[in-house]
Motif scaffolding. Structure first.
Motif, PDB file in Angstrom:
ATOM      1  N   GLU A  99       0.790  -1.219   0.000  1.00 24.57           N
ATOM      2  CA  GLU A  99       0.000   0.000   0.000  1.00 24.57           C
ATOM      3  C   GLU A  99       0.829   1.280   0.000  1.00 24.57           C
ATOM      4  O   GLU A  99       0.324   2.351  -0.270  1.00 24.57           O
ATOM      5  N   ASN A 147      -6.452  11.382   5.795  1.00 27.23           N
ATOM      6  CA  ASN A 147      -7.178  12.628   5.546  1.00 27.23           C
ATOM      7  C   ASN A 147      -7.619  13.244   6.876  1.00 27.23           C
ATOM      8  O   ASN A 147      -7.433  12.655   7.948  1.00 27.23           O
ATOM      9  N   THR A 179     -18.567   2.780   3.715  1.00 29.97           N
ATOM     10  CA  THR A 179     -17.622   1.857   3.100  1.00 29.97           C
ATOM     11  C   THR A 179     -16.545   2.682   2.410  1.00 29.97           C
ATOM     12  O   THR A 179     -16.863   3.675   1.760  1.00 29.97           O
ATOM     13  N   ASP A 180     -15.302   2.269   2.572  1.00 30.86           N
ATOM     14  CA  ASP A 180     -14.211   2.973   1.902  1.00 30.86           C
ATOM     15  C   ASP A 180     -13.838   4.301   2.537  1.00 30.86           C
ATOM     16  O   ASP A 180     -13.206   5.126   1.895  1.00 30.86           O
ATOM     17  N   SER A 181     -14.259   4.494   3.782  1.00 33.74           N
ATOM     18  CA  SER A 181     -13.898   5.766   4.406  1.00 33.74           C
ATOM     19  C   SER A 181     -12.555   5.650   5.108  1.00 33.74           C
ATOM     20  O   SER A 181     -12.086   6.596   5.714  1.00 33.74           O
ATOM     21  N   LYS A 215     -11.661   3.026   7.394  1.00 32.93           N
ATOM     22  CA  LYS A 215     -11.737   2.482   8.757  1.00 32.93           C
ATOM     23  C   LYS A 215     -10.611   1.487   9.006  1.00 32.93           C
ATOM     24  O   LYS A 215      -9.924   1.552  10.019  1.00 32.93           O
ATOM     25  N   ARG A 245      -3.801  -8.008   3.943  1.00 33.48           N
ATOM     26  CA  ARG A 245      -3.564  -6.613   4.258  1.00 33.48           C
ATOM     27  C   ARG A 245      -2.972  -6.449   5.658  1.00 33.48           C
ATOM     28  O   ARG A 245      -2.042  -5.682   5.863  1.00 33.48           O
ATOM     29  N   VAL A 254     -12.525   7.812   1.103  1.00 36.06           N
ATOM     30  CA  VAL A 254     -11.166   8.348   0.972  1.00 36.06           C
ATOM     31  C   VAL A 254     -10.960   8.884  -0.437  1.00 36.06           C
ATOM     32  O   VAL A 254     -11.629   8.469  -1.365  1.00 36.06           O
ATOM     33  N   MET A 255     -10.044   9.776  -0.606  1.00 34.08           N
ATOM     34  CA  MET A 255      -9.733  10.399  -1.887  1.00 34.08           C
ATOM     35  C   MET A 255     -10.969  11.082  -2.478  1.00 34.08           C
ATOM     36  O   MET A 255     -11.057  11.322  -3.667  1.00 34.08           O
ATOM     37  N   HIS A 267     -13.068  -5.802  -2.281  1.00 36.56           N
ATOM     38  CA  HIS A 267     -12.633  -4.539  -2.849  1.00 36.56           C
ATOM     39  C   HIS A 267     -12.209  -4.767  -4.299  1.00 36.56           C
ATOM     40  O   HIS A 267     -11.164  -5.330  -4.564  1.00 36.56           O
ATOM     41  N   ARG A 304     -15.545   1.778  -6.467  1.00 38.36           N
ATOM     42  CA  ARG A 304     -14.457   1.955  -5.508  1.00 38.36           C
ATOM     43  C   ARG A 304     -13.210   2.445  -6.210  1.00 38.36           C
ATOM     44  O   ARG A 304     -12.110   2.077  -5.897  1.00 38.36           O
TER      45      ARG A 304
HETATM   46  P1  ADP Z   1     -12.989   0.874   4.970  1.00 39.96           P
HETATM   47  O1  ADP Z   1     -12.402  -0.101   5.935  1.00 39.96           O
HETATM   48  O2  ADP Z   1     -13.700   1.996   5.636  1.00 39.96           O
HETATM   49  O3  ADP Z   1     -13.806   0.258   3.894  1.00 39.96           O
HETATM   50  P2  ADP Z   1     -10.253   1.093   4.048  1.00 39.96           P
HETATM   51  O4  ADP Z   1      -9.445   1.434   5.229  1.00 39.96           O
HETATM   52  O5  ADP Z   1     -10.259  -0.320   3.579  1.00 39.96           O
HETATM   53  O6  ADP Z   1     -11.765   1.592   4.232  1.00 39.96           O
HETATM   54  O7  ADP Z   1      -9.822   2.038   2.860  1.00 39.96           O
HETATM   55  C1  ADP Z   1     -10.196   1.795   1.532  1.00 39.96           C
HETATM   56  C2  ADP Z   1      -8.989   1.902   0.621  1.00 39.96           C
HETATM   57  O8  ADP Z   1      -8.477   3.215   0.672  1.00 39.96           O
HETATM   58  C3  ADP Z   1      -7.857   0.998   1.013  1.00 39.96           C
HETATM   59  O9  ADP Z   1      -7.257   0.499  -0.158  1.00 39.96           O
HETATM   60  C4  ADP Z   1      -6.907   1.901   1.768  1.00 39.96           C
HETATM   61  O10 ADP Z   1      -5.577   1.465   1.625  1.00 39.96           O
HETATM   62  C5  ADP Z   1      -7.129   3.214   1.097  1.00 39.96           C
HETATM   63  N1  ADP Z   1      -6.971   4.357   2.001  1.00 39.96           N
HETATM   64  C6  ADP Z   1      -7.332   4.443   3.293  1.00 39.96           C
HETATM   65  N2  ADP Z   1      -7.071   5.675   3.780  1.00 39.96           N
HETATM   66  C7  ADP Z   1      -6.527   6.378   2.777  1.00 39.96           C
HETATM   67  C8  ADP Z   1      -6.026   7.725   2.629  1.00 39.96           C
HETATM   68  N3  ADP Z   1      -6.071   8.580   3.648  1.00 39.96           N
HETATM   69  N4  ADP Z   1      -5.535   8.080   1.451  1.00 39.96           N
HETATM   70  C9  ADP Z   1      -5.496   7.216   0.436  1.00 39.96           C
HETATM   71  N5  ADP Z   1      -5.930   5.961   0.478  1.00 39.96           N
HETATM   72  C10 ADP Z   1      -6.446   5.534   1.630  1.00 39.96           C
END
Ligand code: ADP
Ligand code: ZN
Length: 796
Positions: free
Chosen positions: A238, A244, A272-274, A276, A310, A427-428, A612, A652
């Motif tokens: 990664e 953020n 989802t994708d925040s 966590k 992961r 994220v992003m 994912h 995603r």
């Molecule tokens: P969740 O558990 O809420 O679904 P994740 O932690 O799995 O979210 O994050 C989703 C994806 O975004 C992962 O591939 C992770 O590596 C990536 N990610 C997490 N935080 C950031 C960030 N601040 N900037 C860029 N990518 C991120």
């Protein structure tokens, strides 16, 4: 706390001399009592948490149980301590322990406390709780190899002298070998097999040397080395992720809590994708820095290669525990945890019992998942046990979810130890997927006949495939159809043992093709299966009552796959569910999908969880209503969760995602709010309803389930149970509402009739009081099977 009852089975004889030590033993049987045994001095000491072998019952059959308490008899009296009650005050003879099984306690003091709490809270015999806390593989010692070692018991000079005295050539050779290898004490012992190979002898000369006390043979057990990180999708490294703003704030709060070394719970509510999971990882790093250990609980289904990889990439000392492991692997992982070699444990529900010392953090991902609840005794909820364990260890607990449970949300408002943190954005800044409701009641949308895929969804699917993007279609039902039905005489195939209709599964096995029964009937190309008892039958081509053909109606993922193949002949389509997943094919399928060799993946809710895939831009929920039809008070909540979760699989990446939600119940609040992505609105609406009906999270629930094959007997037992409950409530003046006995929603499973009594109370402690009293009562007559479910996850 469990109420101890002490019984002794032999009241007649008097002890002479009495054992100085007494232990209390709990067995993994349904008997809700612990028993005392004397410990002969030769095998003392025994510690709490070790297993012992003892005679049990009238026939003194040898049984294994856990030592749960130790008392020392005072030397000045021959009677036991006050905690050991003798029968009617007479002197009695305690049976004695035969042997101790474990070298060390399997459970430490903290886990023993947790066991007692579970036993009390979930109304389950302590022995059963303990049995559930230690994996069977550990108890059996799976994957353990015993090796033999040898070493000299005399010093080198003496050994040199002995060589000349010895007659046997082989014996001389052995001593020389051991001298050469400097095997002069237990610490430098060498493997016996190695010596035997070099000397070219059997065991005999070694034995003779041992008899002469020149050398010793020792046994050592070692664990086989068995890697458990699943192969399959390899996560890409990664790199460095810059958190953020929302993530940073959340992490700060969590770190402060971790550093406080006090118990606390953070509810991390993030779409989802925040990000966590990224926060879990950072929090664990912090805990490890502080010299402590961590547990991560995931729903079984999410323990795919993707997630495990992961974590595996970010931590060195990790152990994994889930149902996919062999017994040997499981034991190896457990021993790694016990010895302190692993400091991060990632696993399903039962990993909450991982024997880690110095626990600093427990993470529970997808905290709202019903699969955290165990449906056999002890009927615990892994999440709630995790919170309790964290409390006992003064550790922190992080609960993560995109759709937190109403219980935990309410806790955040009413309980001091709970903190709510919010990650509202992906994220992003990825946009949330676009949600589209397809109202199936508007007839023109679906074509005639049995179509699972509506016109708008079909159009979008064509487009997605043309753009070389991918789609996931979810149908929350296994099999081909959930009814096998005769259209002319309305005969439906039912399970012989359960009160449910059979599901038709098409078979690919040619042997089912046009099979004939003994009576010469033709059979359909497949079989009907009961999803409760797994009974299977072949399906006759013609209805046995009227002789007309059978129809398969209702929805099933197999039928979906067939329709897809018909409508999209050029697309690469695969189906994934627990039927097609019998083997490791599951990982391969996901890998194929991840690497773009499959266009459309269709399947049951297994697809909704934690996967994912950046190239998925379309998600279709074939029927959002399947959960709503369940006669259960959590039906709305489940529906909302399912739609939001599946939706989370779409878009995603920078490509925009679309979600189609097909429904016959477009006005249902759960569906309306889910499509609008309005969780807060849903929670407000649902809480109103729960409050009005005295349901959780406002009141607490418990279900007393009773079952028996004989209905009259069951009926009598149910009435007696109700009577007992009513009397306790009256005596103790408890504020409780009791409903039933009434038939369970599925009123018969595996030939057992099922009845339930539902108990509602405003406070958990009231329910505890009621059951601790009920527990002390003699069992009901006639005896039927009774299952008490505290905080039930559903009322089915
Ligand atoms: P969740 O558990 O809420 O679904 P994740 O932690 O799995 O979210 O994050 C989703 C994806 O975004 C992962 O591939 C992770 O590596 C990536 N990610 C997490 N935080 C950031 C960030 N601040 N900037 C860029 N990518 C991120
Ligand atoms: Zn059945």
């Amino acid at each position: 706390m469990t109420k101890f009852q002490t019984k002794n089975l032999f009241a007649e004889e008097t002890v002479e001399p009495p054992c100085r030590h007494i232990i209390r033993v709990a067995f993994a049987s349904a008997v809700d009592t612990e028993f005392d045994y004397g410990v002969p001095d030769e095998i003392w000491p025994i510690q709490i948490g070790q297993r012992v072998e003892v005679p049990f019952g009238r026939k003194n059959k040898l049984q294994i149980g856990f030592c749960v308490d130790v008392v020392v008899r005072r030397p000045d009296t021959s009677t036991a301590l006050s905690s050991v009650r003798s029968d009617k005050g007479r002197k009695f003879k305690l049976k004695t322990v035969i042997s101790v099984i474990d070298k060390e306690p399997l459970l430490n003091a903290e886990l023993m406390d947790l066991a007692r709490w579970i036993s009390g809270y979930y109304v389950c015999p302590l022995g059963q709780v303990l049995a559930a806390m230690v994996p069977a593989a550990v108890k059996k010692g799976a994957g353990v190899k015993t090796l033999q070692y040898v070493y000299l018991t005399i010093d080198a000079a003496e050994a040199e002298n002995k060589i000349d005295e010895l007659r046997g050539k082989k014996q001389k050779h052995i001593i020389k070998q051991l001298l050469e290898r400097q095997a002069l004490d237990p610490d430098s012992a060498v493997e016996l097999q190695g010596v035997v190979d070099v000397v070219g002898c059997g065991r005999e000369p070694l034995k003779r040397l041992a008899e002469k006390q020149l050398l010793k043979i020792a046994h050592k057990t070692i664990l086989k080395s068995l890697p458990v990180i699943p192969e399959g999708i390899s996560a890409k490294p990664e790199g460095h992720i810059l958190l953020n703003e929302d993530q940073r704030k959340a992490l700060e709060s969590i770190k402060a809590q971790i550093d406080s070394d006090k118990f606390g719970v953070t509810l991390l509510y993030g779409v989802t994708d925040s990000g966590k999971t990224e926060l879990y990882i950072r929090a664990i790093k912090k805990v490890l820095q502080n010299g402590k250990s961590a547990i991560v609980l995931l729903p079984e289904i999410a323990l795919t290669a993707q997630t495990v990889q992961r974590f595996n990439e970010r931590f060195e000392k990790i152990a994994v525990m889930h149902s996919g492991l062999t017994a040997a692997q499981r034991n190896v992982q457990w021993q790694k945890i016990k010895s302190g070699e692993a400091q991060v444990v990632i696993g399903a529900r039962s990993a909450v019992f991982a024997p880690l010392a110095n626990l600093g953090l427990i993470v529970i991902d997808e905290e709202h998942e019903p699969s955290y609840k165990q449906d056999t005794a002890p009927r615990y909820n892994g999440r709630d046990v995790a919170i309790k364990r964290a409390q006992l260890a003064n550790a922190h607990c992080i609960l993560g979810s995109a759709t937190p449970s109403l219980e935990m949300l309410t806790n955040c408002q009413s309980k001091r130890h709970f903190t709510l943190l919010n990650l509202p954005r992906r994220v992003m800044n990825l946009p949330m997927p676009q949600m589209r409701l397809v109202d199936l009641r508007q007839g023109d949308i679906t074509q005639k006949g049995m179509n699972l895929i509506s016109e708008p969804l079909a159009r979008q699917l064509t487009e997605t495939i043309a753009k070389k993007e991918q789609a996931i279609l979810l149908l929350n039902r296994r099999g081909y159809s959930n009814f096998v039905f005769c259209p002319s005489c309305k005969h439906t195939l039912h399970c012989r043992n359960c009160d449910v209709t059979l599901t038709f599964h098409k078979s690919k096995a040619p042997r089912y093709k046009r099979m004939r029964t003994v009576t010469g009937e033709h059979m359909n190309y497949g079989y009907a299966i009961c999803h409760y008892c797994l009974a299977q039958t072949l399906v006759p081509e013609k209805c046995p009552l009227c002789g007309k053909g059978f129809a398969m109606i209702g929805l099933g993922s197999q039928r979906l796959e067939e329709e897809l193949a018909r409508k999209f002949p050029d697309a690469r389509i695969s189906r994934i569910d627990s039927d097609s997943m019998a083997s490791k094919n599951y990982y391969r399928l996901l890998q194929d999908f991840g690497e773009g060799r499959i266009d459309v993946l269709a399947g049951t809710q297994i697809l909704a969880k934690g996967l994912h895939f950046p190239n998925v831009t379309l998600v279709g929920i074939i029927s959002a209503d399947t959960c709503l039809y369940l006669p259960d008070f959590r039906a709305n909540e489940r529906t909302f969760q399912l739609i939001s979760q599946v939706a989370g699989r779409a878009g995603r990446s920078a490509k925009k995602g679309t979600v189609f939600v097909q429904t016959f119940l477009a006005n249902q609040p759960a569906i309306r709010f889910a499509v609008a992505g309005d969780f807060d609105g849903f929670v407000r609406e649902e809480l109103k309803h729960r409050k009005a009906c005295n349901l959780p999270p406002f009141w607490r629930l418990a279900v007393v389930g009773l079952r028996d094959t004989d209905f009259d007997k069951l009926d009598a037992a149910c009435k007696q149970m109700r009577y007992k409950i009513d009397r306790i409530i009256e005596r103790e003046a408890l504020e409780v509402t009791v409903r039933g006995p009434m038939p369970a929603v599925i009123s018969r499973i595996q030939r057992f009739h099922r009845m339930q009594i539902i108990i509602q109370a405003p406070e958990a402690t009231t329910i505890q009081r009621l059951f601790s009293r009920l527990r002390a009562e003699p069992p009901i007559r006639p005896a039927v099977k009774v299952a008490i479910d505290i905080d039930p996850i559903n009322l089915l």
